[in-house]
Design a protein around this motif. Structure first.
Motif, short mmCIF file in Angstrom:
data_model
loop_
_atom_site.label_atom_id
_atom_site.label_comp_id
_atom_site.label_asym_id
_atom_site.label_seq_id
_atom_site.Cartn_x
_atom_site.Cartn_y
_atom_site.Cartn_z
N GLN A 88 0.83 -1.20 0.00
CA GLN A 88 0.00 0.00 0.00
C GLN A 88 0.86 1.25 0.00
O GLN A 88 0.60 2.22 -0.71
CB GLN A 88 -0.94 -0.02 1.22
N PHE A 121 -6.09 0.73 -3.86
CA PHE A 121 -6.74 1.96 -3.38
C PHE A 121 -5.67 3.04 -3.37
O PHE A 121 -4.72 2.98 -2.59
CB PHE A 121 -7.30 1.75 -1.97
N SER A 125 -8.77 6.72 -6.32
CA SER A 125 -9.97 6.18 -5.66
C SER A 125 -10.73 7.29 -4.95
O SER A 125 -11.96 7.25 -4.85
CB SER A 125 -9.58 5.13 -4.64
#
Ligand code: THU
Length: 129
Positions: A88, A121, A125
């Motif tokens: 991430q 994400f 997003s």
């Protein structure tokens, strides 16, 4: 360049502070400008605040003004892949960054942040209403 990144990651791995897991991780992050930033994992007696090698490398690079990343090499004993938090974190700075996963013998495979984090994400997003 792949070999250079693996070598820098492996050298940086030697600095890992891993009294709890004993799992040494080294990373080497290549910028568009050709700079290479190394990083290792740094553990803490308060386990949860430990930081992974990949994020160490990104934080070092970003704090020096780098933003565009071509590739990151990660070296562990067994060629292990980045954790979810690191996937991430890396995605924030580019899904197309190449990820080289190497073991202690120099055997490696290549993938990308995009492949490691499907349906990511990211900033895009948040712009979808
Ligand atoms: N670790 C990393 O440095 N990178 C990863 O992506 C996976 C895990 C570290 C965290 C901890 O210091 C040790 O490996 C064992 O989880």
């Amino acid at each position: 360049m792949v070999q250079v990144l693996i070598e820098v990651a492996d050298n940086t791995r030697a600095n890992a502070h891993v009294p709890y897991s004993g799992y040494h991780v080294g990373a080497a992050l290549l910028t568009e400008e050709g700079e290479v930033f190394g990083g290792c994992n740094v553990e803490n007696a308060s386990y949860g605040i430990s930081i992974c090698a990949e994020r160490t490398a990104y934080v070092k690079a970003i704090s020096e003004g780098a933003r565009d990343f071509v590739a990151i090499a990660v070296v562990t004993d067994d060629g292990g892949a980045p954790c979810g938090a690191c996937r991430q974190f890396m995605c924030e700075f580019g899904l197309d960054t190449v990820v080289i996963l190497a073991d202690k013998n120099g055997k490696y495979s290549m993938t990308s942040v995009r492949k490691l984090l499907p349906q990511a994400f990211d900033a895009s997003s948040l712009s979808k209403k």
